[in-house]
Scaffold this motif. Sequence first.
Motif, PDB file in Angstrom:
ATOM      1  N   THR A 280      11.334   7.140  10.961  1.00  0.00           N
ATOM      2  CA  THR A 280      11.805   8.508  11.135  1.00  0.00           C
ATOM      3  C   THR A 280      10.603   9.446  11.158  1.00  0.00           C
ATOM      4  N   SER A 281      10.832  10.655  11.610  1.00  0.00           N
ATOM      5  CA  SER A 281       9.776  11.660  11.602  1.00  0.00           C
ATOM      6  C   SER A 281      10.386  13.003  11.216  1.00  0.00           C
ATOM      7  N   ILE A 282       9.539  13.913  10.793  1.00  0.00           N
ATOM      8  CA  ILE A 282       9.966  15.264  10.430  1.00  0.00           C
ATOM      9  C   ILE A 282       9.725  16.164  11.636  1.00  0.00           C
ATOM     10  N   LYS A 283      10.771  16.801  12.097  1.00  0.00           N
ATOM     11  CA  LYS A 283      10.669  17.707  13.232  1.00  0.00           C
ATOM     12  C   LYS A 283      10.348  19.119  12.746  1.00  0.00           C
ATOM     13  N   LYS A 284      10.151  20.034  13.666  1.00  0.00           N
ATOM     14  CA  LYS A 284       9.789  21.412  13.340  1.00  0.00           C
ATOM     15  C   LYS A 284      10.740  22.052  12.345  1.00  0.00           C
ATOM     16  N   SER A 285      11.988  21.718  12.434  1.00  0.00           N
ATOM     17  CA  SER A 285      12.981  22.336  11.553  1.00  0.00           C
ATOM     18  C   SER A 285      12.961  21.719  10.153  1.00  0.00           C
ATOM     19  N   THR A 286      11.981  20.881   9.874  1.00  0.00           N
ATOM     20  CA  THR A 286      11.828  20.147   8.613  1.00  0.00           C
ATOM     21  C   THR A 286      12.979  19.191   8.331  1.00  0.00           C
TER      22      THR A 286
END
Length: 111
Positions: free
Chosen positions: A22-28
């Motif tokens: 998984t990754s953290i997107k701009k919206s956290t």
Amino acid sequence: MLVPQFESTLRRMFAAAGYATTSIKKSTAQHEETFNEFLNRDDIKEALGERIHKLIQMVMVDQMGINLRNKVAHGLITFEQCTKGLNLLVIYLFLLLTNYSVVKEENNASE
């Protein structure tokens, strides 16, 4: 077709070894990486090795290749395209995975 099962198996194999899927997107918010993003990561490339990585990428996600994962997932594949050869190719990819015992190398700060 076994395409979604292959993607899931590969992700679970790496997740079990401690790799992030998984990754953290701009919206956290945490999101599952696309299969293409997952395969393009340097740690995944290194763990699979150049030849096997390229084969999986060309079969599953590369637009210049077969792009099988996207065709199946988005309903773009036709019945006529679901050939015995394509099915055998996906089974071959599964068989290649049996050669791997993925273990994440830890960077040891004390070294």
